[in-house]
Design a protein around this motif. Structure first.
Motif, PDB file in Angstrom:
ATOM      1  N   ASP A 175       0.816  -1.217   0.000  1.00 18.02           N
ATOM      2  CA  ASP A 175       0.000   0.000   0.000  1.00 18.02           C
ATOM      3  C   ASP A 175       0.850   1.268   0.000  1.00 18.02           C
ATOM      4  N   ALA A 176       2.020   1.193   0.610  1.00 11.87           N
ATOM      5  CA  ALA A 176       2.837   2.399   0.801  1.00 11.87           C
ATOM      6  C   ALA A 176       3.665   2.778  -0.420  1.00 11.87           C
ATOM      7  N   ARG A 177       3.791   1.900  -1.382  1.00 17.13           N
ATOM      8  CA  ARG A 177       4.687   2.191  -2.495  1.00 17.13           C
ATOM      9  C   ARG A 177       3.897   2.704  -3.694  1.00 17.13           C
ATOM     10  N   PRO A 178       4.519   3.518  -4.547  1.00 19.72           N
ATOM     11  CA  PRO A 178       3.897   3.881  -5.824  1.00 19.72           C
ATOM     12  C   PRO A 178       3.767   2.621  -6.682  1.00 19.72           C
ATOM     13  N   SER A 179       2.651   2.458  -7.307  1.00 23.45           N
ATOM     14  CA  SER A 179       2.447   1.248  -8.106  1.00 23.45           C
ATOM     15  C   SER A 179       3.272   1.305  -9.384  1.00 23.45           C
ATOM     16  N   PRO A 180       3.709   0.151  -9.883  1.00 22.97           N
ATOM     17  CA  PRO A 180       4.381   0.127 -11.186  1.00 22.97           C
ATOM     18  C   PRO A 180       3.524   0.751 -12.289  1.00 22.97           C
ATOM     19  N   ALA A 181       2.206   0.565 -12.197  1.00 23.23           N
ATOM     20  CA  ALA A 181       1.320   1.148 -13.216  1.00 23.23           C
ATOM     21  C   ALA A 181       1.388   2.670 -13.187  1.00 23.23           C
ATOM     22  N   SER A 182       1.425   3.247 -11.978  1.00 26.52           N
ATOM     23  CA  SER A 182       1.467   4.709 -11.873  1.00 26.52           C
ATOM     24  C   SER A 182       2.794   5.277 -12.360  1.00 26.52           C
ATOM     25  N   ARG A 183       3.843   4.446 -12.375  1.00 29.94           N
ATOM     26  CA  ARG A 183       5.134   4.885 -12.870  1.00 29.94           C
ATOM     27  C   ARG A 183       5.294   4.626 -14.363  1.00 29.94           C
ATOM     28  N   GLY A 184       4.264   4.081 -14.967  1.00 26.53           N
ATOM     29  CA  GLY A 184       4.299   3.829 -16.405  1.00 26.53           C
ATOM     30  C   GLY A 184       5.175   2.663 -16.809  1.00 26.53           C
ATOM     31  N   GLU A 185       5.415   1.726 -15.888  1.00 28.17           N
ATOM     32  CA  GLU A 185       6.282   0.584 -16.205  1.00 28.17           C
ATOM     33  C   GLU A 185       5.552  -0.426 -17.089  1.00 28.17           C
ATOM     34  N   GLN A 186       6.274  -1.003 -18.016  1.00 24.73           N
ATOM     35  CA  GLN A 186       5.718  -2.075 -18.831  1.00 24.73           C
ATOM     36  C   GLN A 186       5.679  -3.359 -18.014  1.00 24.73           C
ATOM     37  N   ARG A 187       4.677  -4.164 -18.287  1.00 19.87           N
ATOM     38  CA  ARG A 187       4.546  -5.430 -17.562  1.00 19.87           C
ATOM     39  C   ARG A 187       5.341  -6.519 -18.264  1.00 19.87           C
ATOM     40  N   HIS A 188       5.986  -7.356 -17.464  1.00 21.53           N
ATOM     41  CA  HIS A 188       6.715  -8.509 -17.986  1.00 21.53           C
ATOM     42  C   HIS A 188       6.357  -9.721 -17.123  1.00 21.53           C
ATOM     43  N   ASP A 189       5.071 -10.037 -17.105  1.00 18.55           N
ATOM     44  CA  ASP A 189       4.584 -11.163 -16.315  1.00 18.55           C
ATOM     45  C   ASP A 189       4.663 -12.442 -17.144  1.00 18.55           C
ATOM     46  N   SER A 190       5.004 -13.541 -16.517  1.00 21.47           N
ATOM     47  CA  SER A 190       4.957 -14.822 -17.222  1.00 21.47           C
ATOM     48  C   SER A 190       4.790 -15.951 -16.223  1.00 21.47           C
ATOM     49  N   VAL A 191       4.081 -16.986 -16.654  1.00 23.47           N
ATOM     50  CA  VAL A 191       3.927 -18.218 -15.883  1.00 23.47           C
ATOM     51  C   VAL A 191       4.892 -19.236 -16.482  1.00 23.47           C
ATOM     52  N   VAL A 192       5.911 -19.584 -15.730  1.00 19.69           N
ATOM     53  CA  VAL A 192       6.920 -20.517 -16.223  1.00 19.69           C
ATOM     54  C   VAL A 192       6.407 -21.945 -16.183  1.00 19.69           C
ATOM     55  N   SER A 193       5.773 -22.326 -15.070  1.00 25.60           N
ATOM     56  CA  SER A 193       5.273 -23.699 -14.940  1.00 25.60           C
ATOM     57  C   SER A 193       4.205 -23.764 -13.869  1.00 25.60           C
ATOM     58  N   VAL A 194       3.327 -24.753 -14.006  1.00 20.33           N
ATOM     59  CA  VAL A 194       2.314 -25.064 -12.997  1.00 20.33           C
ATOM     60  C   VAL A 194       2.254 -26.582 -12.868  1.00 20.33           C
ATOM     61  N   HIS A 195       2.388 -27.085 -11.653  1.00 17.14           N
ATOM     62  CA  HIS A 195       2.304 -28.525 -11.420  1.00 17.14           C
ATOM     63  C   HIS A 195       1.443 -28.804 -10.199  1.00 17.14           C
ATOM     64  N   LEU A 196       0.839 -29.983 -10.202  1.00 15.88           N
ATOM     65  CA  LEU A 196       0.021 -30.425  -9.076  1.00 15.88           C
ATOM     66  C   LEU A 196       0.787 -31.448  -8.249  1.00 15.88           C
ATOM     67  N   ALA A 197       0.682 -31.324  -6.924  1.00 12.63           N
ATOM     68  CA  ALA A 197       1.163 -32.365  -6.020  1.00 12.63           C
ATOM     69  C   ALA A 197       0.001 -33.244  -5.567  1.00 12.63           C
ATOM     70  N   GLY A 198      -1.198 -32.802  -5.807  1.00 14.44           N
ATOM     71  CA  GLY A 198      -2.419 -33.509  -5.443  1.00 14.44           C
ATOM     72  C   GLY A 198      -3.602 -32.715  -5.958  1.00 14.44           C
ATOM     73  N   PRO A 199      -4.818 -33.189  -5.751  1.00 14.25           N
ATOM     74  CA  PRO A 199      -5.982 -32.514  -6.318  1.00 14.25           C
ATOM     75  C   PRO A 199      -6.230 -31.114  -5.775  1.00 14.25           C
ATOM     76  N   VAL A 200      -5.698 -30.798  -4.573  1.00 10.44           N
ATOM     77  CA  VAL A 200      -5.932 -29.468  -3.991  1.00 10.44           C
ATOM     78  C   VAL A 200      -4.624 -28.761  -3.639  1.00 10.44           C
TER      79      VAL A 200
END
Length: 346
Positions: free
Chosen positions: A271-296
């Protein structure tokens, strides 16, 4: 310890009596735990059902089928059907009606078909019919000659302290005992992979312990991750509170010392920091991998950039109710030395 869940509906108490006999049969087998669940409480017991080695379904026969409350439960399991979470679990069934016949077979068939749609393995009664000769007795097991599951009769003018009959209760107990004995030797869903399977990584079995999620589950997890990325980019703790479990922890040792925060400590930092969006930063989000250890239980590896920091996050997720939440966030970051560093964590 093996776990058998017995979920039932009872309109007037008679099917509950039958369910309790099934439970007693399960309990009679050492090494097997029985959980008795009234169908009205199914929403609070999904985890019990999801982690059981076997599920035994019980319902009165109303109008040639399962009762309406039990059908509502069957329909509510559709998200688990879509992910085949109950695949390879054992299943069995029992039913009760006022008539000796009462079309109880139709109810057991409905339960068995339901179990087949979930990919479960059905366990029948395993008893020859009783009381089939002139010298026979109504006190013999399986007096109603059911094979698909346990049948019981409760006369309409008798209360549940008397009906079903003793033989019908003993037949139900036999079903519970049979399922429990089979469960003792049953590997069940993913069990061979989690226990004793040899993986590719030096024979430790670790690679076999994680599996790829089905498309429906992956989409659900990725919705949680998308909300996580949005919350970081906009410094929106309202969004982050949706994806983090209240008991989640945040940890890193990138700076050489352990930093560990609870959510009550982490959210004020965001809450205390300026958001990356307000600073005009480009997003570089990525999901590298998703794995299950069980159903939940799942683990996701994701990357993102905030200011000069390039983060790799290891996110442990659990499925609570009908949504996936992050229960722990452990991360590392690398600094882009061409930019001024910022002290704000993700």
């Amino acid at each position: 310890m093996k776990n058998v869940a017995i979920i039932y509906h009872s309109g007037y108490g008679h099917t509950r009596t039958q369910a309790e006999a099934v439970r007693d049969g399960v309990r009679s087998v050492p090494g097997v735990h029985a959980a008795l669940i009234a169908v009205e409480e199914h929403a609070d017991n999904w985890e019990v059902l999801d982690t059981a080695d076997a599920i035994i379904f019980g319902t009165p026969t109303y109008m040639a089928g399962v009762s309406a409350p039990f059908k509502a439960f069957l329909d509510a399991s559709s998200d688990r059907w879509a992910r085949q979470e109950w695949k390879d679990k054992l299943a069995a069934g029992f039913t009760n009606s006022a008539g000796a016949n009462g079309d109880k077979l139709a109810t057991l068939q409905q339960l068995a078909l339901f179990a087949m749609q979930h990919g479960m393995v059905w366990v029948g009664l395993g008893l020859l019919p009783g009381n089939t000769t002139s010298s026979g007795s109504a006190e013999e097991l399986n007096r109603l000659a059911g094979f698909l599951g346990a049948m019981a009769q409760s006369l309409t003018d008798l209360g549940p302290e008397v009906a079903p009959t003793t033989s019908d209760r003993r037949t139900a107990e036999h079903l519970g005992r049979r399922v429990a004995r089979i469960a003792l030797g049953w590997q069940g869903p993913h069990r061979a992979q989690r226990h004793g399977g040899r993986g590719d990584a030096g024979g430790t079995g670790m690679s076999a312990a994680l599996t790829d999620p089905d498309p429906v589950t992956r989409a659900e997890i990725e919705r949680t991750l998308a909300c996580y990325f949005d919350g970081l980019h906009h410094s929106d703790t309202g969004l982050l509170a949706q994806v983090f479990h209240p008991g989640a922890v945040y940890a890193t040792a990138t700076d050489g010392a352990l930093t560990r925060l609870t959510m009550d400590e982490y959210f004020p930092v965001v809450d205390a920091r300026p958001s990356p969006a307000s600073r005009g930063e480009q997003r570089h989000d990525s999901v590298v991998s998703v794995h299950l250890a069980g159903p939940v239980t799942a683990i996701a590896v994701v990357t993102c950039t905030i200011g000069p920091k390039h983060f790799t996050d290891l996110l442990s997720l659990i499925r609570v109710g009908h949504r996936w939440q992050i229960i722990s966030k452990v991360f590392h970051y690398d600094l882009d030395t061409t930019e001024e560093p910022t002290p704000c964590p993700t």
